[in-house]
Design an enzyme around this catalytic site. Structure first.
Site, PDB file in Angstrom:
ATOM      1  N   ALA A 120       0.827  -1.205   0.000  1.00  0.00           N
ATOM      2  CA  ALA A 120       0.000   0.000   0.000  1.00  0.00           C
ATOM      3  C   ALA A 120       0.868   1.265   0.000  1.00  0.00           C
ATOM      4  O   ALA A 120       0.580   2.223  -0.703  1.00  0.00           O
ATOM      5  CB  ALA A 120      -0.922  -0.015   1.214  1.00  0.00           C
ATOM      6  N   GLY A 170      -4.524   5.792  -1.938  1.00  0.00           N
ATOM      7  CA  GLY A 170      -5.780   6.213  -1.311  1.00  0.00           C
ATOM      8  C   GLY A 170      -6.906   6.519  -2.275  1.00  0.00           C
ATOM      9  O   GLY A 170      -7.902   7.132  -1.872  1.00  0.00           O
ATOM     10  N   GLY A 172      -8.417   4.153  -4.619  1.00  0.00           N
ATOM     11  CA  GLY A 172      -9.203   3.020  -5.108  1.00  0.00           C
ATOM     12  C   GLY A 172     -10.674   3.111  -4.709  1.00  0.00           C
ATOM     13  O   GLY A 172     -11.022   3.691  -3.681  1.00  0.00           O
ATOM     14  N   CYS A 175     -11.250   1.635  -1.390  1.00  0.00           N
ATOM     15  CA  CYS A 175     -10.176   2.034  -0.470  1.00  0.00           C
ATOM     16  C   CYS A 175     -10.714   2.971   0.602  1.00  0.00           C
ATOM     17  O   CYS A 175     -11.478   3.886   0.294  1.00  0.00           O
ATOM     18  CB  CYS A 175      -9.122   2.752  -1.298  1.00  0.00           C
ATOM     19  SG  CYS A 175      -7.803   3.447  -0.332  1.00  0.00           S
ATOM     20  N   THR A 177      -8.300   4.227   2.896  1.00  0.00           N
ATOM     21  CA  THR A 177      -7.049   4.762   3.452  1.00  0.00           C
ATOM     22  C   THR A 177      -7.185   6.246   3.818  1.00  0.00           C
ATOM     23  O   THR A 177      -6.726   6.686   4.872  1.00  0.00           O
ATOM     24  CB  THR A 177      -5.893   4.560   2.434  1.00  0.00           C
ATOM     25  OG1 THR A 177      -5.787   3.165   2.160  1.00  0.00           O
ATOM     26  CG2 THR A 177      -4.573   5.086   2.959  1.00  0.00           C
ATOM     27  N   GLY A 260     -11.851  -4.891  -1.435  1.00  0.00           N
ATOM     28  CA  GLY A 260     -10.553  -4.268  -1.166  1.00  0.00           C
ATOM     29  C   GLY A 260      -9.682  -5.285  -0.447  1.00  0.00           C
ATOM     30  O   GLY A 260     -10.175  -6.036   0.398  1.00  0.00           O
ATOM     31  N   GLU A 278      -8.262  -1.000   5.799  1.00  0.00           N
ATOM     32  CA  GLU A 278      -8.219   0.179   4.919  1.00  0.00           C
ATOM     33  C   GLU A 278      -8.943  -0.064   3.598  1.00  0.00           C
ATOM     34  O   GLU A 278      -8.564   0.456   2.553  1.00  0.00           O
ATOM     35  CB  GLU A 278      -6.763   0.586   4.650  1.00  0.00           C
ATOM     36  CG  GLU A 278      -6.130   1.266   5.838  1.00  0.00           C
ATOM     37  CD  GLU A 278      -4.696   1.695   5.583  1.00  0.00           C
ATOM     38  OE1 GLU A 278      -4.352   2.024   4.445  1.00  0.00           O
ATOM     39  OE2 GLU A 278      -3.924   1.680   6.562  1.00  0.00           O
ATOM     40  N   GLY A 279      -9.974  -0.926   3.678  1.00  0.00           N
ATOM     41  CA  GLY A 279     -10.725  -1.182   2.459  1.00  0.00           C
ATOM     42  C   GLY A 279     -12.097  -1.707   2.810  1.00  0.00           C
ATOM     43  O   GLY A 279     -12.373  -2.056   3.960  1.00  0.00           O
ATOM     44  N   SER A 303     -11.347   6.478 -29.430  1.00  0.00           N
ATOM     45  CA  SER A 303     -12.134   7.701 -29.683  1.00  0.00           C
ATOM     46  C   SER A 303     -11.519   8.880 -28.950  1.00  0.00           C
ATOM     47  O   SER A 303     -11.458   9.991 -29.473  1.00  0.00           O
ATOM     48  CB  SER A 303     -13.564   7.542 -29.176  1.00  0.00           C
ATOM     49  OG  SER A 303     -14.292   6.751 -30.038  1.00  0.00           O
TER      50      SER A 303
HETATM   51  P1  IMP Z   1     -10.216   0.709  -8.387  1.00  0.00           P
HETATM   52  O1  IMP Z   1      -9.840   0.391  -9.806  1.00  0.00           O
HETATM   53  O2  IMP Z   1     -10.620   2.116  -8.170  1.00  0.00           O
HETATM   54  O3  IMP Z   1     -11.230  -0.251  -7.860  1.00  0.00           O
HETATM   55  O4  IMP Z   1      -8.874   0.537  -7.525  1.00  0.00           O
HETATM   56  C1  IMP Z   1      -8.111  -0.639  -7.539  1.00  0.00           C
HETATM   57  C2  IMP Z   1      -6.820  -0.380  -6.792  1.00  0.00           C
HETATM   58  O5  IMP Z   1      -7.098  -0.105  -5.405  1.00  0.00           O
HETATM   59  C3  IMP Z   1      -5.869  -1.568  -6.725  1.00  0.00           C
HETATM   60  O6  IMP Z   1      -5.133  -1.747  -7.906  1.00  0.00           O
HETATM   61  C4  IMP Z   1      -5.005  -1.224  -5.519  1.00  0.00           C
HETATM   62  O7  IMP Z   1      -3.990  -0.306  -5.847  1.00  0.00           O
HETATM   63  C5  IMP Z   1      -5.985  -0.519  -4.601  1.00  0.00           C
HETATM   64  N1  IMP Z   1      -6.516  -1.383  -3.525  1.00  0.00           N
HETATM   65  C6  IMP Z   1      -6.892  -2.675  -3.573  1.00  0.00           C
HETATM   66  N2  IMP Z   1      -7.412  -3.072  -2.382  1.00  0.00           N
HETATM   67  C7  IMP Z   1      -7.347  -2.004  -1.567  1.00  0.00           C
HETATM   68  C8  IMP Z   1      -7.732  -1.779  -0.199  1.00  0.00           C
HETATM   69  O8  IMP Z   1      -8.284  -2.637   0.490  1.00  0.00           O
HETATM   70  N3  IMP Z   1      -7.475  -0.553   0.299  1.00  0.00           N
HETATM   71  C9  IMP Z   1      -6.881   0.439  -0.451  1.00  0.00           C
HETATM   72  N4  IMP Z   1      -6.554   0.291  -1.735  1.00  0.00           N
HETATM   73  C10 IMP Z   1      -6.774  -0.925  -2.291  1.00  0.00           C
END
Ligand code: IMP
Length: 329
Positions: A120, A170, A172, A175, A177, A260, A278-279, A303
Site C-alpha cells: 500500500a 488512497g 481506489g 479504499c 485509506t 478491497g 483500509e478497504g 475515440s
Molecule cells: P479501483 O480500480 O478504483 O477499484 O482501484 C483498484 C486499486 O485499489 C488496486 O489496484 C489497488 O492499488 C488498490 N486497492 C486494492 N485493495 C485495496 C484496499 O483494500 N485498500 C486500499 N486500496 C486498495
C-alpha cells in the site's frame, strides 16, 4: 506544506483538430520494455476478486496484462501462475514481509517473468530491501513496484531498480485509506507529478496509474497526463473471468464480489485475522464477458485519442490540452 490538488472530474481534455479518418489508424499499444509490449495499455489489479489465471489468460488474448494476486498460499499462487499460458508474460505479486522470499522463489520456479511488489505504501525502506533482494537473486525479472503518490517516491523506486511503478495512494474505489489515515493523493495529480519528475530527471521507469479510474474518460485523462498504463480493479470487477461465484439477488439480478484487499472480509479470508482495515468489501452487478467490457473500453480510448487528433499514446502525451472545469461547467 499545503497544496491544492485536483481529481479526474476537475479536468477535461480540449477537443482538437483531427485528420484521423478511422479509429483503426489509432495505435493504443504501450511497452513495458523493448521485449514486453501490450496492445492495450491495461493491467488488471492483483486482487483476489479480479485476477487469477482465467483473467490473466483472457486479458492477454485481448492485449492487456493480468497479475496473479498474492492473497493466498504459496502453493496456490504458484499453481495459478503455472496455469497462465504465455511464458513471457507470466506475472504475479508478492509483499515485502512474511513469506515473501519463499513465495518469490516458488513463483520463479514456475516461470515468473514479471514481478509486482505490491504494497500500500511503496515509498518505504522495506520496498528498497525487497527490490535489492530481487535484483541480487533474480536479476532477470521485470519489476513493477508501488504504490507511490509523489515524484520523490517515484524517483526513489526508480533508483532502487523498479521498471514500472504503480502511482496513487488512497484513490481506489474500495479504499478507505483516506478515511482511516488521512493520507492520499488523487491519481491524476500523482500521475502529473511523477511524469514531471520523469521528464525533469530523465527517469526511464514506466508510470501505471492505479486506483479510482471509474470510466474510459479517466483512462484517457491518465494517459494524457503521462501514464504509460492504467491498472483497473473496479472497471474489470464483475466480469465472467474474475474469480468468485456468481450470486443472485431476490429479484434474479446477477452479482459478483469485489473486495478491497485490506478490507476485513478479504483479510479474514486469506490470513484468518484482520488488522488495520483500509478497504471495504462490496458486490458489483455482473458485467458479462471480459471481451465485451474491454473491447468497449479500448474503443472508447481510441475515440479519446481521436478527439485530441492523436494516433498514439505518445502523441496524446505531447499534444493533449487539459482545462480545469468548475462544478458549474
Ligand atoms: P479501483 O480500480 O478504483 O477499484 O482501484 C483498484 C486499486 O485499489 C488496486 O489496484 C489497488 O492499488 C488498490 N486497492 C486494492 N485493495 C485495496 C484496499 O483494500 N485498500 C486500499 N486500496 C486498495
Amino acid at each position: 506544506m499545503k497544496k491544492k490538488v485536483k481529481s479526474f472530474d476537475d479536468w477535461l481534455l480540449v477537443p482538437q483538430y483531427s485528420d484521423i479518418k478511422s479509429r483503426k489508424e489509432i495505435d493504443i499499444s504501450s511497452n513495458l520494455s523493448n521485449d514486453i509490449k501490450l496492445n492495450i495499455p491495461i493491467i488488471s489489479s492483483p486482487m483476489s476478486t479480479v485476477t487469477e489465471a482465467t483473467m490473466c489468460n483472457s486479458i492477454r488474448k485481448l492485449g492487456g496484462l493480468g497479475i496473479i494476486h498474492r492473497y493466498n498460499s504459496i502453493n496456490f499462487q504458484t499453481k495459478l501462475l503455472s496455469y497462465t499460458s504465455e511464458e513471457k508474460y507470466k506475472s504475479a505479486a508478492i509483499g515485502v514481509t512474511g513469506d515473501y522470499e519463499e513465495r518469490l522463489a516458488s513463483l520463479v520456479e514456475a516461470g515468473l517473468k514479471i514481478l509486482c511488489i505490491d504494497i500500500a505504501h511503496g515509498d518505504h525502506i522495506l520496498m528498497k530491501d525487497c527490490i535489492k533482494h530481487v535484483k541480487e537473486n533474480f536479476s532477470h525479472l521485470y519489476i513493477i513496484a508501488g504504490n507511490v503518490s509523489t515524484g520523490e517516491g517515484f524517483q526513489r523506486l526508480t533508483d532502487w531498480g523498479a521498471n514500472a511503478i504503480r502511482v496513487s495512494v488512497g484513490s481506489g474505489s474500495i479504499c478507505t485509506t483516506r478515511i482511516q489515515t488521512g493520507h492520499g493523493i488523487p491519481t491524476i495529480e500523482a500521475v502529473f507529478e511523477c511524469k514531471n519528475f520523469k521528464s525533469k530527471y530523465g527517469l526511464d521507469s514506466k508510470i501505471i496509474a492505479d486506483g479510482g479510474i471509474k470510466n474510459s474518460g479517466d483512462i484517457v485523462k491518465s494517459l494524457a497526463a503521462g501514464a504509460d498504463f492504467v491498472m483497473l480493479g473496479s472497471m474489470l470487477s464483475g466480469t465472467k473471468e474474475t474469480p468468485g461465484k456468481l450470486m443472485y439477488s431476490e429479484d434474479g439480478k446477477k452479482y459478483k464480489a469485489y473486495n478491497g484487499m485490506a478490507s476485513k472480509a478479504a483479510q479474514k479470508s486469506w490470513k484468518g485475522s484482520y488488522s488495520s482495515i483500509e478497504g471495504v468489501s462490496s458486490t458489483v452487478p455482473y458485467k458479462g464477458t471480459l471481451s465485451k467490457v474491454l473491447n468497449e473500453i479500448s474503443s472508447n480510448i481510441r475515440s479519446g485519442l481521436s478527439y485530441s487528433g492523436c494516433r498514439s499514446i505518445q502523441e496524446l502525451q505531447e499534444n493533449a490540452l487539459f482545462v480545469e472545469q468548475t462544478s458549474f461547467s
